[in-house]
Design a protein around this motif. Structure first.
Motif, PDB file in Angstrom:
ATOM      1  N   GLU A 169       1.078  -0.975  -0.025  1.00 55.86           N
ATOM      2  CA  GLU A 169      -0.309  -0.155   0.043  1.00 55.86           C
ATOM      3  C   GLU A 169       0.843   1.086   0.487  1.00 55.86           C
ATOM      4  OE1 GLU A 169      -3.233  -1.010   3.102  1.00 55.86           O
ATOM      5  OE2 GLU A 169      -3.784  -2.112   1.660  1.00 55.86           O
ATOM      6  N   ASP A 170       0.883   2.291   1.394  1.00 52.03           N
ATOM      7  CA  ASP A 170       1.790   3.503   1.069  1.00 52.03           C
ATOM      8  C   ASP A 170       3.341   3.345   0.912  1.00 52.03           C
ATOM      9  OD1 ASP A 170       2.160   6.097   1.590  1.00 52.03           O
ATOM     10  OD2 ASP A 170       2.514   6.076   3.081  1.00 52.03           O
ATOM     11  N   THR A 171       3.620   3.722   0.010  1.00 54.52           N
ATOM     12  CA  THR A 171       4.963   3.200  -0.547  1.00 54.52           C
ATOM     13  C   THR A 171       6.084   3.939  -0.911  1.00 54.52           C
ATOM     14  OG1 THR A 171       4.532   0.963  -1.253  1.00 54.52           O
ATOM     15  CG2 THR A 171       6.152   1.476  -1.763  1.00 54.52           C
ATOM     16  N   ASN A 172       7.282   3.947   0.113  1.00 50.68           N
ATOM     17  CA  ASN A 172       7.847   5.817  -0.979  1.00 50.68           C
ATOM     18  C   ASN A 172       9.560   5.317  -0.386  1.00 50.68           C
ATOM     19  OD1 ASN A 172       6.412   8.438   0.181  1.00 50.68           O
ATOM     20  ND2 ASN A 172       5.421   6.698   1.680  1.00 50.68           N
ATOM     21  N   PHE A 173      10.591   5.760  -1.703  1.00 55.87           N
ATOM     22  CA  PHE A 173      11.135   6.252  -2.211  1.00 55.87           C
ATOM     23  C   PHE A 173      11.862   7.027  -1.795  1.00 55.87           C
ATOM     24  CE2 PHE A 173      14.221   6.893  -4.802  1.00 55.87           C
ATOM     25  CZ  PHE A 173      15.678   5.917  -5.059  1.00 55.87           C
ATOM     26  N   VAL A 174      13.391   6.449  -0.084  1.00 59.36           N
ATOM     27  CA  VAL A 174      14.084   7.641  -0.157  1.00 59.36           C
ATOM     28  C   VAL A 174      15.837   7.632  -0.435  1.00 59.36           C
ATOM     29  CG1 VAL A 174      14.301   9.384   2.048  1.00 59.36           C
ATOM     30  CG2 VAL A 174      12.484   7.852   2.112  1.00 59.36           C
ATOM     31  N   VAL A 175      16.328   8.586  -1.084  1.00 58.50           N
ATOM     32  CA  VAL A 175      17.592   8.872  -1.411  1.00 58.50           C
ATOM     33  C   VAL A 175      18.090   9.154   0.059  1.00 58.50           C
ATOM     34  CG1 VAL A 175      19.353   9.402  -2.582  1.00 58.50           C
ATOM     35  CG2 VAL A 175      17.031   9.451  -3.471  1.00 58.50           C
ATOM     36  N   ARG A 176      18.604   8.547   1.096  1.00 52.22           N
ATOM     37  CA  ARG A 176      18.916   8.162   1.864  1.00 52.22           C
ATOM     38  C   ARG A 176      21.002   9.203   1.863  1.00 52.22           C
ATOM     39  NH1 ARG A 176      17.401   6.751   6.848  1.00 52.22           N
ATOM     40  NH2 ARG A 176      18.823   8.398   7.319  1.00 52.22           N
ATOM     41  N   ARG A 177      21.602   8.830   1.077  1.00 58.92           N
ATOM     42  CA  ARG A 177      22.905   9.513   0.953  1.00 58.92           C
ATOM     43  C   ARG A 177      23.281   8.938  -1.216  1.00 58.92           C
ATOM     44  NH1 ARG A 177      22.835   6.901   5.225  1.00 58.92           N
ATOM     45  NH2 ARG A 177      23.002   4.435   4.658  1.00 58.92           N
ATOM     46  N   PHE A 178      23.933  10.031  -1.015  1.00 59.72           N
ATOM     47  CA  PHE A 178      24.120  10.832  -2.548  1.00 59.72           C
ATOM     48  C   PHE A 178      25.783  11.430  -2.370  1.00 59.72           C
ATOM     49  CE2 PHE A 178      23.453  12.103  -6.391  1.00 59.72           C
ATOM     50  CZ  PHE A 178      23.038  11.405  -7.968  1.00 59.72           C
ATOM     51  N   ALA A 179      26.476  10.854  -3.433  1.00 61.33           N
ATOM     52  CA  ALA A 179      28.058  12.162  -3.629  1.00 61.33           C
ATOM     53  C   ALA A 179      27.715  11.444  -5.454  1.00 61.33           C
ATOM     54  CB  ALA A 179      28.991  10.851  -2.826  1.00 61.33           C
ATOM     55  N   GLY A 180      27.830  12.616  -6.336  1.00 60.41           N
ATOM     56  CA  GLY A 180      27.943  12.520  -7.186  1.00 60.41           C
ATOM     57  C   GLY A 180      28.121  13.567  -8.110  1.00 60.41           C
ATOM     58  N   GLY A 181      28.081  13.650  -9.348  1.00 66.30           N
ATOM     59  CA  GLY A 181      27.505  14.776 -10.535  1.00 66.30           C
ATOM     60  C   GLY A 181      26.182  14.341 -11.467  1.00 66.30           C
ATOM     61  N   VAL A 182      25.970  15.142 -12.122  1.00 63.06           N
ATOM     62  CA  VAL A 182      25.233  15.145 -12.825  1.00 63.06           C
ATOM     63  C   VAL A 182      25.619  15.106 -14.022  1.00 63.06           C
ATOM     64  CG1 VAL A 182      23.008  16.442 -14.292  1.00 63.06           C
ATOM     65  CG2 VAL A 182      22.974  16.559 -11.813  1.00 63.06           C
ATOM     66  N   SER A 183      25.118  14.127 -14.958  1.00 58.40           N
ATOM     67  CA  SER A 183      25.974  13.525 -16.271  1.00 58.40           C
ATOM     68  C   SER A 183      25.147  15.009 -17.264  1.00 58.40           C
ATOM     69  CB  SER A 183      26.005  12.469 -16.949  1.00 58.40           C
ATOM     70  OG  SER A 183      24.221  12.638 -17.509  1.00 58.40           O
ATOM     71  N   GLY A 184      25.875  14.639 -18.428  1.00 62.58           N
ATOM     72  CA  GLY A 184      25.970  15.648 -19.509  1.00 62.58           C
ATOM     73  C   GLY A 184      24.527  15.399 -20.269  1.00 62.58           C
ATOM     74  N   GLY A 185      24.439  14.422 -20.375  1.00 60.80           N
ATOM     75  CA  GLY A 185      23.017  13.613 -20.921  1.00 60.80           C
ATOM     76  C   GLY A 185      22.536  13.765 -20.286  1.00 60.80           C
ATOM     77  N   THR A 186      22.415  13.843 -19.236  1.00 58.55           N
ATOM     78  CA  THR A 186      20.929  13.813 -17.798  1.00 58.55           C
ATOM     79  C   THR A 186      20.478  15.315 -18.296  1.00 58.55           C
ATOM     80  OG1 THR A 186      22.066  11.887 -16.073  1.00 58.55           O
ATOM     81  CG2 THR A 186      20.111  13.708 -15.805  1.00 58.55           C
ATOM     82  N   VAL A 187      21.634  16.608 -18.522  1.00 65.18           N
ATOM     83  CA  VAL A 187      20.968  17.667 -18.533  1.00 65.18           C
ATOM     84  C   VAL A 187      20.281  17.968 -19.988  1.00 65.18           C
ATOM     85  CG1 VAL A 187      21.883  20.470 -18.206  1.00 65.18           C
ATOM     86  CG2 VAL A 187      22.688  18.594 -16.697  1.00 65.18           C
ATOM     87  N   ALA A 188      21.221  17.146 -20.771  1.00 64.54           N
ATOM     88  CA  ALA A 188      20.815  16.923 -22.050  1.00 64.54           C
ATOM     89  C   ALA A 188      19.145  16.052 -22.489  1.00 64.54           C
ATOM     90  CB  ALA A 188      21.210  16.917 -23.331  1.00 64.54           C
ATOM     91  N   GLY A 337      31.636   8.232  -6.138  1.00 62.28           N
ATOM     92  CA  GLY A 337      30.848   8.393  -6.096  1.00 62.28           C
ATOM     93  C   GLY A 337      29.886   7.048  -5.511  1.00 62.28           C
ATOM     94  N   HIS A 338      29.025   7.654  -5.152  1.00 63.43           N
ATOM     95  CA  HIS A 338      27.813   6.212  -4.402  1.00 63.43           C
ATOM     96  C   HIS A 338      26.080   6.738  -4.268  1.00 63.43           C
ATOM     97  CE1 HIS A 338      27.643   8.761  -0.182  1.00 63.43           C
ATOM     98  NE2 HIS A 338      28.781   9.235  -1.325  1.00 63.43           N
ATOM     99  N   TYR A 339      25.868   5.960  -3.675  1.00 66.36           N
ATOM    100  CA  TYR A 339      24.241   6.433  -2.905  1.00 66.36           C
ATOM    101  C   TYR A 339      24.222   5.107  -2.351  1.00 66.36           C
ATOM    102  CZ  TYR A 339      22.644   2.510  -6.520  1.00 66.36           C
ATOM    103  OH  TYR A 339      21.977   1.398  -7.464  1.00 66.36           O
ATOM    104  N   THR A 340      23.154   5.552  -1.184  1.00 63.63           N
ATOM    105  CA  THR A 340      21.989   4.828  -0.795  1.00 63.63           C
ATOM    106  C   THR A 340      20.870   5.189  -0.466  1.00 63.63           C
ATOM    107  OG1 THR A 340      23.629   4.069   0.592  1.00 63.63           O
ATOM    108  CG2 THR A 340      21.556   3.279   1.672  1.00 63.63           C
ATOM    109  N   VAL A 341      19.563   4.471  -1.779  1.00 63.05           N
ATOM    110  CA  VAL A 341      18.323   4.395  -0.721  1.00 63.05           C
ATOM    111  C   VAL A 341      17.625   2.976  -0.168  1.00 63.05           C
ATOM    112  CG1 VAL A 341      18.030   5.475  -3.496  1.00 63.05           C
ATOM    113  CG2 VAL A 341      17.727   2.877  -3.113  1.00 63.05           C
ATOM    114  N   GLU A 342      16.433   4.265   0.295  1.00 64.55           N
ATOM    115  CA  GLU A 342      15.078   2.801   1.185  1.00 64.55           C
ATOM    116  C   GLU A 342      14.323   3.038   0.679  1.00 64.55           C
ATOM    117  OE1 GLU A 342      17.950   3.304   5.748  1.00 64.55           O
ATOM    118  OE2 GLU A 342      16.364   4.142   4.854  1.00 64.55           O
ATOM    119  N   THR A 343      13.154   2.099   0.202  1.00 62.08           N
ATOM    120  CA  THR A 343      11.652   1.668   0.120  1.00 62.08           C
ATOM    121  C   THR A 343      10.762   1.347   1.486  1.00 62.08           C
ATOM    122  OG1 THR A 343      12.995   2.051  -2.100  1.00 62.08           O
ATOM    123  CG2 THR A 343      10.574   0.974  -1.366  1.00 62.08           C
ATOM    124  N   TYR A 344      10.720   1.824   1.908  1.00 55.77           N
ATOM    125  CA  TYR A 344       9.635   2.001   2.771  1.00 55.77           C
ATOM    126  C   TYR A 344       8.116   1.345   2.592  1.00 55.77           C
ATOM    127  CZ  TYR A 344      12.977   3.536   6.000  1.00 55.77           C
ATOM    128  OH  TYR A 344      13.839   3.584   6.694  1.00 55.77           O
TER     129      TYR A 344
END
Length: 419
Positions: A169-188, A337-344
């Motif tokens: 039912e109620d489900t939430n994705f939370v970015v807990r830790r994130f280190a990195g840049g935004v790629s030129g491709g993503t910006v485009a 860079g790295h990331y950690t996400v938690e989904t509740y």
């Protein structure tokens, strides 16, 4: 249906681009041995040769294919030679459709990195039925957008299914830790998406619909707005986040639509009361509420006022001042860079779960190249573990179980715990 006797298992298209090179490097170190027949493809034979020479001895026998989106016949020839095409060539709204057309016609599986919701909608409307008929799997969003979102929810569903605790039912994705840049491709890609939204009222309507990518809009439950941009206290999501504040996550718009499409494609195993949102944690300091509000406001402005602004700025000027596609950070930055996400989630039976996914490497570059490469390998080599679905699919709908099994060996941690 794809012919298992085709010349290649995987053709990597866009191998000379920044993320393309990283994907090639990963494949060269992991996809060695029998059963991994790989070719590199792109517009320039000379640049392809330079990439292959940089990969070391294990890749020197990989064939090179010259193909260009402006020459659809070259894409058709390429698609007919392989089981899977993995592509990093974007913005997809501008360059992506001819390759999807070629793969859908040839019955060739396809994986890309797009976070461009309107491009995915176009693929569904134009190629889903054809891909079903030919047996192709057209799998969008196989990088940091949107595998962590899609796969953590799929893992939660699998655990609740094993435990017999009901639907999500109620489900939430939370970015807990994130280190990195935004790629030129993503910006485009985001620039292209915002520009199209500024010009087309129907595009804006689609972007505002939480079920933009659904197979059947009339079949979806009306659960309210499910907003993509909001800020709130972490404890409103889960007691484990007490003291934290969360704000809008920049990629919530494409990710949430992918997750909801997965639920629909799989015939609603998550349930008809499945509500999904994405946020990012901004900490627990006294300034955290302000930071959460600013993140949310910035996300709204980007796709609102920002889209109207972009329509007034000449494309050439934007291309001169924004990060260029095919560019990215140095190796040290990518490694740090790295990331950690938690989904509740809370199930219909009252059980609570958390899925935690983490990966080392800049999310937009190194981590994404690993996720894309493993998606291509799953499509090519784990065919007995894929779903029976064909057409325009999501990562979890096409290969959820295969990825859950494959990713740990690639350095991607995904654990589900009952709370």
């Amino acid at each position: 249906m794809v012919d298992a006797d085709r010349e290649f298992d995987i053709v990597l298209y866009g191998a000379t681009g920044f993320v393309g090179k990283l994907t090639a490097e990963y494949l060269a170190t992991t996809a060695t041995g029998p059963g991994a027949r790989i070719a590199l493809a792109g517009r320039s034979a000379d640049r392809l040769l330079a990439v292959r020479e940089s990969l070391g001895p294990q890749a020197q026998s990989w064939p090179l294919i010259t193909a260009d989106a402006s020459q659809p016949s070259t894409l058709a020839d390429m698609a007919a030679r392989t089981q899977v095409v993995v592509t990093t060539v974007g913005p997809y709204l501008r360059y992506g459709e001819p390759l999807v057309a070629a793969c859908a016609a040839a019955g060739t599986d396809y994986a890309d990195l797009t976070g461009e919701t309107l491009f995915i909608r176009r693929c569904i409307d134009t190629y889903h039925k054809q891909a079903q008929d030919t047996g192709a799997r057209i799998v969008n969003s196989c990088g940091f957008d949107s595998i962590p979102s899609d796969l953590t929810v799929f893992a939660l569903y699998r655990q609740a299914q094993r435990d017999g605790t009901g639907e999500l039912e109620d489900t939430n994705f939370v970015v807990r830790r994130f280190a990195g840049g935004v790629s030129g491709g993503t910006v485009a890609s985001m620039t292209e998406l915002a520009r199209e939204a500024s010009l087309d009222p129907e595009a804006r309507r689609l972007l505002n619909d939480p079920y933009t990518l659904t197979p059947d809009r009339a079949a979806e439950p009306e659960l309210g707005g499910q907003p993509d941009a909001r800020w709130r206290r972490g404890r409103e999501i889960a007691p484990e986040l007490d003291g934290y504040w969360v704000g809008a996550f920049a990629m919530a718009l494409p990710n949430t639509r992918i997750v909801r499409r997965t639920n629909a494609l799989l015939d609603y195993p998550y349930g008809r009361r499945f509500e999904y949102a994405e946020q990012m944690s901004v900490g627990r300091s006294i300034a955290a509420p302000v930071a959460a509000a600013m993140a949310t406001g910035g996300n709204v402005a980007t796709m609102g006022l920002g889209s109207r602004f972009l329509n007034r700025v000449p494309r050439g000027l934007l291309e001169r001042v924004l990060p260029k596609p095919g560019t990215g950070p140095n190796e040290q930055t990518r490694e740090r860079g790295h990331y950690t996400v938690e989904t509740y989630t809370t199930t219909s039976g009252g059980a609570r779960y958390r899925a935690t996914m983490s990966q080392q490497g800049d999310p937009g570059y190194k981590a994404t190249s690993v996720l894309l490469a493993e998606s291509g390998l799953a499509l090519a080599l784990d065919r007995d573990k894929l779903s029976d679905l064909h057409g325009v699919l999501t990562p979890a709908a096409a290969m959820g179980d295969a990825l859950l099994e494959r990713l740990p060996a690639a350095g991607v941690s995904l654990e589900v715990s009952r709370l």
